[in-house]
Design an enzyme around this catalytic site. Structure first.
Site, PDB file in Angstrom:
ATOM      1  N   HIS A 198     -22.595   1.378 -52.975  1.00  0.00           N
ATOM      2  CA  HIS A 198     -21.629   2.527 -53.423  1.00  0.00           C
ATOM      3  C   HIS A 198     -20.488   2.270 -54.368  1.00  0.00           C
ATOM      4  O   HIS A 198     -19.748   2.694 -54.544  1.00  0.00           O
ATOM      5  CB  HIS A 198     -21.215   3.267 -52.166  1.00  0.00           C
ATOM      6  N   CYS A 229     -13.704   4.629 -67.076  1.00  0.00           N
ATOM      7  CA  CYS A 229     -13.321   5.732 -67.722  1.00  0.00           C
ATOM      8  C   CYS A 229     -14.421   6.601 -67.976  1.00  0.00           C
ATOM      9  O   CYS A 229     -15.739   6.049 -68.414  1.00  0.00           O
ATOM     10  CB  CYS A 229     -12.657   5.506 -69.140  1.00  0.00           C
ATOM     11  N   CYS A 268      -7.122   7.638 -69.184  1.00  0.00           N
ATOM     12  CA  CYS A 268      -7.552   6.445 -70.074  1.00  0.00           C
ATOM     13  C   CYS A 268      -6.563   6.207 -70.926  1.00  0.00           C
ATOM     14  O   CYS A 268      -6.095   7.000 -72.033  1.00  0.00           O
ATOM     15  CB  CYS A 268      -9.008   6.767 -70.651  1.00  0.00           C
ATOM     16  N   SER A 297     -23.779   5.389 -39.375  1.00  0.00           N
ATOM     17  CA  SER A 297     -24.587   6.451 -38.979  1.00  0.00           C
ATOM     18  C   SER A 297     -25.772   6.802 -39.413  1.00  0.00           C
ATOM     19  O   SER A 297     -26.305   7.845 -39.282  1.00  0.00           O
ATOM     20  CB  SER A 297     -23.538   7.876 -38.685  1.00  0.00           C
ATOM     21  N   GLY A 325     -22.183   5.151 -31.333  1.00  0.00           N
ATOM     22  CA  GLY A 325     -22.484   6.617 -31.312  1.00  0.00           C
ATOM     23  C   GLY A 325     -23.991   6.598 -32.140  1.00  0.00           C
ATOM     24  O   GLY A 325     -24.764   5.615 -32.661  1.00  0.00           O
TER      25      GLY A 325
END
Ligand code: ZN
Length: 285
Positions: free
Chosen positions: A130, A138, A188, A230, A256
């Protein structure tokens, strides 16, 4: 911090030997890590033990691009949260993965985290699925800058700005509406366009080449381990599904339930750092 941290029987008091055996039994493991690896470093998670949101969901890319107020709020919170975010240090889970990689049987580490803590702990074979919060791009001209540099630029543009804040996930912070309204959001320096940390926002896809690199790594692996996620976000869950379809053994370590529990041959519940530290000692140490 993780609210479930001190609840119930500490798993580290009854070390589970199935995971050390599982790790010792595979030669080319593909690991997928999530927020649960960084909560002990002081970076909060978005979701609770049941995989549900424990706070307002993060900003969507569409609103970030289209709504000036959302853009301003994002950067005010990010500005306030940055010092705490950058002060975070690698924890036990990060160190365990680095030791495992050095031992030679962790082939690739794909992380959903954007904090760079795996690399700071010494891991090298990392794919930041990610992206990384320490890079800024920009949306107008594509110019790339460092987040540290932008922090200084924002400080210059907001010399008297101050806000009480509490830590939130991904370098974010909870601050009040008046402080947000008083904040001058950055643009920018080259084209005046909107600036965005180079991370995959909710509503965005993982860049194709990055996904393909991770998928290829999974194709060469002999097992999949998930730690501290998760798996509610599809970009991570799909690797678990692919591993399952390919017949690879899957182990999950998480506090969990996860979306992949039914596909795993081994599920270990509890503190990710303590469990991995113990488990990795079967091959490194
Ligand atoms: Zn630009």
């Amino acid at each position: 911090m993780c609210p479930g941290y001190d609840r119930g029987v500490a798993p580290e008091a009854r070390p589970d030997e199935r995971l050390p055996d599982w790790i010792a039994g595979h030669r080319r493991v593909f690991a997928l890590t999530g927020a649960g690896c960084s909560t002990a470093s002081g970076i909060p998670d978005y979701r609770d033990d049941r995989g549900e949101w424990k706070r307002r969901p993060p900003v969507m890319i569409q609103a970030f691009r289209a709504e000036p107020a959302t853009y301003q709020r994002y950067w005010a919170r990010a500005y306030a949260g940055w010092p705490r975010f950058t002060a975070a240090a690698p924890g036990a889970a990060h160190r365990a993965f680095a030791a495992w990689e050095a031992a030679g049987t962790l082939a690739r580490l794909v992380t959903q985290n954007v904090d760079g803590l795996h690399q700071r702990a010494g891991s090298r074979a990392v794919i930041d699925l990610h992206g990384r919060l320490d890079d800024v791009v920009c949306l107008g001209c594509g110019d790339r800058t460092s987040r540290d540099g932008l922090q200084a630029t924002m400080a210059d543009a907001n010399p008297t700005w101050e806000a009480r804040s509490a830590a939130a996930p991904d370098g974010d912070a909870d601050i009040d509406a008046a402080a947000v309204a008083a904040f001058t959001a950055p643009r920018c320096a080259r084209c005046g366009g909107l600036l965005k940390p180079d991370v995959v926002f909710f509503g965005e896809n993982v860049p194709g080449p990055r996904y393909e690199a991770a998928r290829d790594a999974l194709a060469g692996a002999d097992a999949l381990l998930v730690a501290g996620s998760s798996l509610m976000v599809y970009s991570g869950f799909r690797f678990v599904r692919q591993a399952h379809e390919a017949g690879l053994p899957i182990a999950i370590v998480n506090r969990g339930r996860t979306r992949g529990d039914e596909l795993a041959e081994l599920k270990v519940e509890g503190d990710v750092g303590a469990i991995l530290t113990h488990a990795v000692s079967s091959v490194a140490g």
